[in-house]
Motif scaffolding. Structure first.
Motif, PDB file in Angstrom:
ATOM      1  N   ASN A 120       0.842  -1.191   0.000  1.00  0.00           N
ATOM      2  CA  ASN A 120       0.000   0.000   0.000  1.00  0.00           C
ATOM      3  C   ASN A 120       0.882   1.247   0.000  1.00  0.00           C
ATOM      4  OD1 ASN A 120       0.910   0.275   2.743  1.00  0.00           O
ATOM      5  ND2 ASN A 120      -0.719  -1.161   3.341  1.00  0.00           N
ATOM      6  N   LYS A 121       0.259   2.417   0.047  1.00  0.00           N
ATOM      7  CA  LYS A 121       1.022   3.669   0.019  1.00  0.00           C
ATOM      8  C   LYS A 121       1.866   3.848   1.276  1.00  0.00           C
ATOM      9  CE  LYS A 121      -2.345   6.601  -0.746  1.00  0.00           C
ATOM     10  NZ  LYS A 121      -3.001   7.919  -0.970  1.00  0.00           N
ATOM     11  N   GLU A 122       1.384   3.363   2.409  1.00  0.00           N
ATOM     12  CA  GLU A 122       2.165   3.503   3.636  1.00  0.00           C
ATOM     13  C   GLU A 122       3.495   2.751   3.532  1.00  0.00           C
ATOM     14  OE1 GLU A 122       0.524   2.680   7.407  1.00  0.00           O
ATOM     15  OE2 GLU A 122      -0.972   4.279   7.314  1.00  0.00           O
ATOM     16  N   GLU A 123       3.435   1.538   3.021  1.00  0.00           N
ATOM     17  CA  GLU A 123       4.665   0.760   2.877  1.00  0.00           C
ATOM     18  C   GLU A 123       5.628   1.452   1.921  1.00  0.00           C
ATOM     19  OE1 GLU A 123       5.293  -3.505   1.063  1.00  0.00           O
ATOM     20  OE2 GLU A 123       4.613  -3.701   3.154  1.00  0.00           O
ATOM     21  N   LEU A 124       5.084   2.056   0.886  1.00  0.00           N
ATOM     22  CA  LEU A 124       5.914   2.810  -0.057  1.00  0.00           C
ATOM     23  C   LEU A 124       6.538   4.027   0.638  1.00  0.00           C
ATOM     24  CD1 LEU A 124       6.910   3.306  -2.953  1.00  0.00           C
ATOM     25  CD2 LEU A 124       4.740   4.469  -3.422  1.00  0.00           C
ATOM     26  N   PHE A 125       5.772   4.700   1.486  1.00  0.00           N
ATOM     27  CA  PHE A 125       6.332   5.835   2.231  1.00  0.00           C
ATOM     28  C   PHE A 125       7.515   5.398   3.073  1.00  0.00           C
ATOM     29  CE2 PHE A 125       6.843   7.927   6.275  1.00  0.00           C
ATOM     30  CZ  PHE A 125       7.090   9.236   5.896  1.00  0.00           C
ATOM     31  N   PHE A 126       7.396   4.279   3.768  1.00  0.00           N
ATOM     32  CA  PHE A 126       8.484   3.860   4.647  1.00  0.00           C
ATOM     33  C   PHE A 126       9.720   3.436   3.850  1.00  0.00           C
ATOM     34  CE2 PHE A 126       4.992   3.394   7.812  1.00  0.00           C
ATOM     35  CZ  PHE A 126       5.495   4.326   8.708  1.00  0.00           C
ATOM     36  N   ALA A 127       9.526   2.971   2.633  1.00  0.00           N
ATOM     37  CA  ALA A 127      10.679   2.722   1.764  1.00  0.00           C
ATOM     38  C   ALA A 127      11.358   4.042   1.415  1.00  0.00           C
ATOM     39  CB  ALA A 127      10.237   1.989   0.496  1.00  0.00           C
ATOM     40  N   LEU A 128      10.553   5.077   1.158  1.00  0.00           N
ATOM     41  CA  LEU A 128      11.111   6.409   0.912  1.00  0.00           C
ATOM     42  C   LEU A 128      11.807   6.950   2.157  1.00  0.00           C
ATOM     43  CD1 LEU A 128       8.218   8.038  -1.151  1.00  0.00           C
ATOM     44  CD2 LEU A 128      10.563   7.712  -1.945  1.00  0.00           C
ATOM     45  N   PHE A 129      11.225   6.687   3.325  1.00  0.00           N
ATOM     46  CA  PHE A 129      11.833   7.130   4.578  1.00  0.00           C
ATOM     47  C   PHE A 129      13.237   6.542   4.718  1.00  0.00           C
ATOM     48  CE2 PHE A 129      13.060   7.041   8.923  1.00  0.00           C
ATOM     49  CZ  PHE A 129      12.428   8.094   9.570  1.00  0.00           C
ATOM     50  N   ASP A 130      13.367   5.252   4.486  1.00  0.00           N
ATOM     51  CA  ASP A 130      14.666   4.597   4.634  1.00  0.00           C
ATOM     52  C   ASP A 130      15.676   5.130   3.628  1.00  0.00           C
ATOM     53  OD1 ASP A 130      13.663   3.103   6.719  1.00  0.00           O
ATOM     54  OD2 ASP A 130      13.212   1.343   5.481  1.00  0.00           O
ATOM     55  N   LEU A 131      15.205   5.439   2.435  1.00  0.00           N
ATOM     56  CA  LEU A 131      16.084   6.021   1.423  1.00  0.00           C
ATOM     57  C   LEU A 131      16.561   7.400   1.862  1.00  0.00           C
ATOM     58  CD1 LEU A 131      17.126   5.303  -1.477  1.00  0.00           C
ATOM     59  CD2 LEU A 131      15.212   6.647  -2.349  1.00  0.00           C
ATOM     60  N   HIS A 132      15.648   8.196   2.370  1.00  0.00           N
ATOM     61  CA  HIS A 132      16.002   9.525   2.865  1.00  0.00           C
ATOM     62  C   HIS A 132      16.950   9.422   4.058  1.00  0.00           C
ATOM     63  CE1 HIS A 132      15.590  13.681   4.192  1.00  0.00           C
ATOM     64  NE2 HIS A 132      15.342  13.216   5.412  1.00  0.00           N
ATOM     65  N   ALA A 133      16.667   8.498   4.961  1.00  0.00           N
ATOM     66  CA  ALA A 133      17.508   8.330   6.150  1.00  0.00           C
ATOM     67  C   ALA A 133      18.943   8.011   5.763  1.00  0.00           C
ATOM     68  CB  ALA A 133      16.935   7.227   7.044  1.00  0.00           C
ATOM     69  N   GLN A 134      19.121   7.152   4.782  1.00  0.00           N
ATOM     70  CA  GLN A 134      20.475   6.825   4.348  1.00  0.00           C
ATOM     71  C   GLN A 134      21.161   8.031   3.734  1.00  0.00           C
ATOM     72  OE1 GLN A 134      22.050   3.763   4.928  1.00  0.00           O
ATOM     73  NE2 GLN A 134      23.750   5.140   4.448  1.00  0.00           N
ATOM     74  N   ARG A 135      20.397   8.849   3.030  1.00  0.00           N
ATOM     75  CA  ARG A 135      20.958  10.066   2.452  1.00  0.00           C
ATOM     76  C   ARG A 135      21.403  11.028   3.554  1.00  0.00           C
ATOM     77  NH1 ARG A 135      17.219  10.796  -1.018  1.00  0.00           N
ATOM     78  NH2 ARG A 135      15.913  12.232   0.156  1.00  0.00           N
TER      79      ARG A 135
END
Length: 209
Positions: A54-69
């Motif tokens: 769902n969109k929430e799971e996609l958001f948390f994938a974006l969160f992890d990408l941002h966190a690594q950045r």
């Protein structure tokens, strides 16, 4: 239901993540449909559901990408700070820079935080992702104090929460009034004296350290 890994999965997820960040920033988390994300990514709904529930799971994938950045940028800034006459302010300026990706992430994360506050289970998941990022920031704060030749006298996890709040609050004001407040202005003014106040000299600094 997301399936197992395939050779094309990294490219597919990268396209979905890029499209999601752009669409969420343009239309909002609630205003964006899965169909719109797929259209922007040039992919099918099947491709989406093969990777995210769902969109929430996609958001948390974006969160992890941002966190690594965030971690990568802070790590590099700490590594290079020794070569500047005012290392702490140089680090603040570098880590406070706002590019288009950072602005889009801010728009999305702010709206999603409000969504999480209204949904207990989502809030728990967001808090866990925040905790993992904060643990990395704590580790880097320890390195920062060591590079400055100072020993912190406060809990670094609490300090990580404070610096995050300062960064996000300053960014809010800067995006609203870009001509009145630079993204790094508050941190540059208040973090150096704060660091001095909450730490003590731990050793004699070596030249160039």
């Amino acid at each position: 239901m997301p399936k197992g890994p395939t050779k094309r999965r990294p490219q597919t997820t990268a396209r979905l993540l890029d499209a999601a960040l752009e669409t969420f920033a343009d239309r909002g988390f609630y205003g964006t449909s899965i169909e719109e994300i797929c259209d922007r990514a040039g992919l099918t709904r099947g491709a989406f559901y093969s990777n995210y529930r769902n969109k929430e799971e996609l958001f948390f994938a974006l969160f992890d990408l941002h966190a690594q950045r965030v971690v990568d940028r802070l790590s590099q800034a700490i590594e290079e700070m020794r070569d500047t006459p005012d290392p702490l302010r140089a680090l603040i300026a570098r880590t406070s820079a706002v590019d288009d990706t950072e602005r889009r992430w801010y728009l999305l994360s702010t709206e999603f935080t409000l969504h999480a506050i209204r949904n207990h289970e989502t809030a728990r998941t967001l808090a866990e992702h925040d905790r993992r990022l904060r643990a990395e920031i704590v580790r880097l704060l320890g390195t920062l104090f060591d590079r400055l030749g100072r020993k912190p006298t406060v809990d670094l996890d609490t300090l990580a929460r404070l610096t995050t709040a300062l960064h996000e609050g300053a960014l809010t004001q800067s995006l609203i009034e870009p001509d009145q407040l630079a993204p790094d202005e508050l941190a540059s003014a208040f973090l150096p004296p704060l660091i001095d106040a909450i730490s003590q000299t731990s050793r004699k600094r070596k030249p160039g350290a």
